[in-house]
Design a protein around this motif. Structure first.
Motif, PDB file in Angstrom:
ATOM      1  N   TYR A  55     -19.443 -25.947  50.749  1.00  0.00           N
ATOM      2  CA  TYR A  55     -18.342 -25.674  51.674  1.00  0.00           C
ATOM      3  C   TYR A  55     -17.111 -25.125  50.946  1.00  0.00           C
ATOM      4  CZ  TYR A  55     -14.350 -26.640  54.714  1.00  0.00           C
ATOM      5  OH  TYR A  55     -13.194 -26.539  55.428  1.00  0.00           O
ATOM      6  N   ILE A  56     -16.716 -25.776  49.869  1.00  0.00           N
ATOM      7  CA  ILE A  56     -15.524 -25.365  49.137  1.00  0.00           C
ATOM      8  C   ILE A  56     -15.710 -23.990  48.493  1.00  0.00           C
ATOM      9  CG2 ILE A  56     -14.101 -25.916  47.111  1.00  0.00           C
ATOM     10  CD1 ILE A  56     -14.589 -28.904  47.889  1.00  0.00           C
ATOM     11  N   THR A  57     -16.927 -23.710  48.038  1.00  0.00           N
ATOM     12  CA  THR A  57     -17.202 -22.419  47.413  1.00  0.00           C
ATOM     13  C   THR A  57     -17.120 -21.272  48.406  1.00  0.00           C
ATOM     14  OG1 THR A  57     -18.634 -23.439  45.755  1.00  0.00           O
ATOM     15  CG2 THR A  57     -18.918 -21.084  46.130  1.00  0.00           C
ATOM     16  N   HIS A  58     -17.582 -21.497  49.634  1.00  0.00           N
ATOM     17  CA  HIS A  58     -17.733 -20.382  50.569  1.00  0.00           C
ATOM     18  C   HIS A  58     -16.730 -20.372  51.718  1.00  0.00           C
ATOM     19  CE1 HIS A  58     -21.372 -19.089  48.581  1.00  0.00           C
ATOM     20  NE2 HIS A  58     -21.829 -20.327  48.619  1.00  0.00           N
ATOM     21  N   HIS A  59     -16.039 -21.483  52.000  1.00  0.00           N
ATOM     22  CA  HIS A  59     -15.117 -21.499  53.135  1.00  0.00           C
ATOM     23  C   HIS A  59     -14.001 -20.482  52.930  1.00  0.00           C
ATOM     24  CE1 HIS A  59     -12.940 -22.772  56.584  1.00  0.00           C
ATOM     25  NE2 HIS A  59     -11.946 -23.306  55.908  1.00  0.00           N
TER      26      HIS A  59
END
Length: 325
Positions: A55-59
């Protein structure tokens, strides 16, 4: 921005769209399309289901990129055209495009930022002048929507709102610039700054401040014109490359390094079998606790045994989450 504000912006655009004569008989469709356009770039929130690192990588990454900013309105218009007869696709597409573009545009002004320039650049654009939820912006939008709902012409209502928002954003940029200069003055005799971070909070007169020098980290807040540094920590040297190499390949550590713009690391031997590397994001200090961290426990062979990334509000909860992964 937060979901509620994006919805309020979608309703505001819907009000303006009512002045388009080709859409006068399609209010429900127009509202649905515009509000969907105001929300769809955040569809990557579903990645939370997988894990925090993903989530943190792609949000706010590819879903806010140039190709997807152009793709989302086409997809929304296509679905509306397939399932609803008689709608004017060109005008629906134009309003959907405006909704998506506005979503991506306003997101660059907070400290999370977006990768809005992909594929030309993967750099995160984080202007850090508007909090993710700004109660002033949200309140103005709610008042404007309420006035419009009583039958006042959208131009009369939202024209002044646009002028107010432009002035508000200019004011926030000036406030941030002034605070940055003041903060640097307070630490200039303590070492040459290598990184400076200034970001808003939900309170209009409070900003988060973090400054790194070659020797120390300084973290604090502004209260009006007063800047108070509540944390000062001597910087550790980077761990030996033989230790960092396996850790950098860990998805949680990699996600942290990709996301965080200013952080410190803490490296220590827990026992004969365990070495801990902790990465601490300096942007999220609240009530004496850093809320966003990444942590890895390595065994005696320097292989990652456990790792975790996320927002944690106590040491006990951090350890529970670490060993749950």
């Amino acid at each position: 921005m937060d979901t509620a504000t994006h919805i309020a912006m979608g309703i505001s655009l819907t009000a303006l769209a009512t002045t388009d004569p080709t859409l006068s008989n399609h209010f429900a469709v127009t509202a649905s399309v515009i509000i969907a356009g105001s929300l769809i770039p955040d569809i990557d929130t579903v990645l939370k289901i997988k894990n925090n690192a993903t989530y943190i990588t792609h949000h706010r990454g590819i879903t806010h990129s140039i190709p997807f900013t152009l793709l989302w309105p086409l997809l929304i218009t296509f679905l509306a055209y397939i399932f609803i007869s008689g709608i004017p696709p060109l005008h629906i597409w134009l309003w959907a495009q405006l909704a998506v573009a506005l979503h991506v545009f306003v997101d660059i002004f907070n400290s999370y930022g977006t990768q809005a320039l992909r594929p030309f650049s993967n750099k995160w654009i984080q202007l850090s002048v508007i909090n993710t939820f700004d109660p002033i912006i949200f309140a103005i939008l709610l008042v404007a929507i309420t006035i419009w709902s009583f039958g006042i012409h959208p131009y009369i209502v939202f024209g002044p709102v646009l002028v107010i928002f432009v002035g508000y954003y200019v004011l926030r940029f000036k406030m941030r610039s002034w605070l940055k200069n003041q903060a640097l003055k307070q630490v200039q005799h303590l070492g040459q700054p290598t990184k400076v971070f200034i970001a808003p909070t939900i309170r209009f007169m409070q900003w988060r401040i973090a400054i790194q020098t070659e020797q120390h980290d300084y973290v604090g807040r502004s209260f009006g014109r007063n800047i108070v540094f509540s944390d000062k920590v001597k910087r550790q040297t980077l761990p030996d490359i033989s230790i960092m190499k396996p850790v950098r390949n860990d998805p949680n550590i990699r996600a942290f390094l990709n996301f965080s713009s200013i952080y410190r690391w803490h490296f220590e031997h827990i026992d004969d079998e365990t070495t801990e590397l902790r990465l601490i994001d300096l942007r999220y200090l609240k009530n004496g606790h850093y809320q966003f961290v990444a942590i890895a426990h390595l065994d005696s062979d320097m292989s990652v045994r456990h790792s975790y990334i996320g927002w944690v509000f106590s040491e006990d909860k951090l350890m529970k989450k670490l060993y749950a992964h």
